[in-house]
Scaffold this motif. Structure first.
Motif, short mmCIF file in Angstrom:
data_model
loop_
_atom_site.label_atom_id
_atom_site.label_comp_id
_atom_site.label_asym_id
_atom_site.label_seq_id
_atom_site.Cartn_x
_atom_site.Cartn_y
_atom_site.Cartn_z
N ARG A 18 4.07 -3.73 -3.79
CA ARG A 18 2.79 -4.07 -4.42
C ARG A 18 1.63 -3.82 -3.46
NH1 ARG A 18 4.38 -9.75 -7.43
NH2 ARG A 18 5.43 -8.80 -9.20
N ASP A 19 1.83 -4.11 -2.19
CA ASP A 19 0.79 -3.86 -1.19
C ASP A 19 0.45 -2.38 -1.11
OD1 ASP A 19 0.47 -6.53 -0.54
OD2 ASP A 19 1.78 -6.44 1.23
N LEU A 20 1.46 -1.52 -1.19
CA LEU A 20 1.21 -0.08 -1.16
C LEU A 20 0.36 0.36 -2.34
CD1 LEU A 20 4.69 1.31 -0.06
CD2 LEU A 20 2.62 1.19 1.31
N VAL A 21 0.63 -0.20 -3.52
CA VAL A 21 -0.15 0.12 -4.72
C VAL A 21 -1.60 -0.35 -4.51
CG1 VAL A 21 -0.45 -0.31 -7.19
CG2 VAL A 21 1.84 0.09 -6.25
N GLU A 22 -1.76 -1.54 -3.96
CA GLU A 22 -3.10 -2.07 -3.72
C GLU A 22 -3.87 -1.23 -2.69
OE1 GLU A 22 -2.80 -6.19 -2.65
OE2 GLU A 22 -1.94 -6.75 -4.59
N GLN A 23 -3.16 -0.57 -1.78
CA GLN A 23 -3.80 0.27 -0.78
C GLN A 23 -4.24 1.62 -1.34
OE1 GLN A 23 -1.38 0.64 2.78
NE2 GLN A 23 -0.86 -1.54 2.69
N GLY A 24 -3.86 1.89 -2.59
CA GLY A 24 -4.32 3.11 -3.23
C GLY A 24 -3.26 4.16 -3.48
N TYR A 25 -2.02 3.89 -3.09
CA TYR A 25 -0.94 4.83 -3.40
C TYR A 25 -0.66 4.79 -4.89
CZ TYR A 25 0.04 5.18 1.59
OH TYR A 25 -0.07 5.40 2.93
N SER A 26 -0.27 5.91 -5.46
CA SER A 26 0.02 5.94 -6.89
C SER A 26 1.29 5.14 -7.19
CB SER A 26 0.20 7.38 -7.38
OG SER A 26 1.41 7.92 -6.93
N GLU A 28 3.62 5.89 -9.23
CA GLU A 28 4.77 6.77 -9.27
C GLU A 28 5.31 7.07 -7.87
OE1 GLU A 28 1.90 7.30 -10.93
OE2 GLU A 28 2.64 6.76 -12.91
N ASN A 29 4.40 7.29 -6.93
CA ASN A 29 4.79 7.56 -5.55
C ASN A 29 5.49 6.36 -4.93
OD1 ASN A 29 5.05 8.41 -2.92
ND2 ASN A 29 2.88 8.66 -2.53
N VAL A 30 4.93 5.18 -5.14
CA VAL A 30 5.52 3.96 -4.59
C VAL A 30 6.88 3.69 -5.23
CG1 VAL A 30 5.23 1.46 -4.32
CG2 VAL A 30 3.28 2.97 -3.99
N ALA A 31 6.99 3.93 -6.52
CA ALA A 31 8.26 3.72 -7.21
C ALA A 31 9.34 4.64 -6.64
CB ALA A 31 8.10 3.97 -8.71
N GLU A 32 8.99 5.88 -6.40
CA GLU A 32 9.96 6.83 -5.85
C GLU A 32 10.35 6.45 -4.42
OE1 GLU A 32 9.91 11.49 -4.58
OE2 GLU A 32 8.94 10.94 -6.46
N ARG A 33 9.38 6.04 -3.64
CA ARG A 33 9.63 5.72 -2.23
C ARG A 33 10.41 4.42 -2.06
NH1 ARG A 33 5.29 6.58 2.39
NH2 ARG A 33 5.50 8.58 1.39
N THR A 34 10.08 3.39 -2.86
CA THR A 34 10.67 2.07 -2.66
C THR A 34 11.89 1.80 -3.54
OG1 THR A 34 9.22 1.00 -4.28
CG2 THR A 34 8.43 1.12 -1.99
N VAL A 43 2.66 -3.62 -13.56
CA VAL A 43 2.32 -5.02 -13.85
C VAL A 43 1.72 -5.66 -12.63
CG1 VAL A 43 3.29 -7.28 -14.40
CG2 VAL A 43 4.03 -5.27 -15.68
N ALA A 44 2.27 -5.37 -11.47
CA ALA A 44 1.77 -5.93 -10.21
C ALA A 44 0.36 -5.44 -9.94
CB ALA A 44 2.68 -5.54 -9.06
N ALA A 45 0.05 -4.20 -10.29
CA ALA A 45 -1.26 -3.63 -10.02
C ALA A 45 -2.34 -4.28 -10.87
CB ALA A 45 -1.24 -2.12 -10.27
#
Length: 47
Positions: A18-26, A28-34, A43-45
């Motif tokens: 969730r922190d990565l999403v808040e930092q501006g990462y997409s 989809e990118n965060v989902a793939e990475r994590t 939902v978290a965003a």
């Protein structure tokens, strides 16, 4: 009582993802990475 926990096994916690999403990462990118589902991160965003 049913307890469901998502554990993608990649070393990330949901809070970190969730922190990565808040930092501006997409989402989809965060989902793939994590390994967390994109829907869970979206939902978290919104919170």
């Amino acid at each position: 009582m049913v307890v469901r926990r998502v554990d993608p096994g990649r070393g990330w916690t949901l809070e970190q993802a969730r922190d990565l999403v808040e930092q501006g990462y997409s989402v989809e990118n965060v989902a793939e990475r994590t390994g967390f589902p994109a829907k869970m991160l979206k939902v978290a965003a919104k919170d």
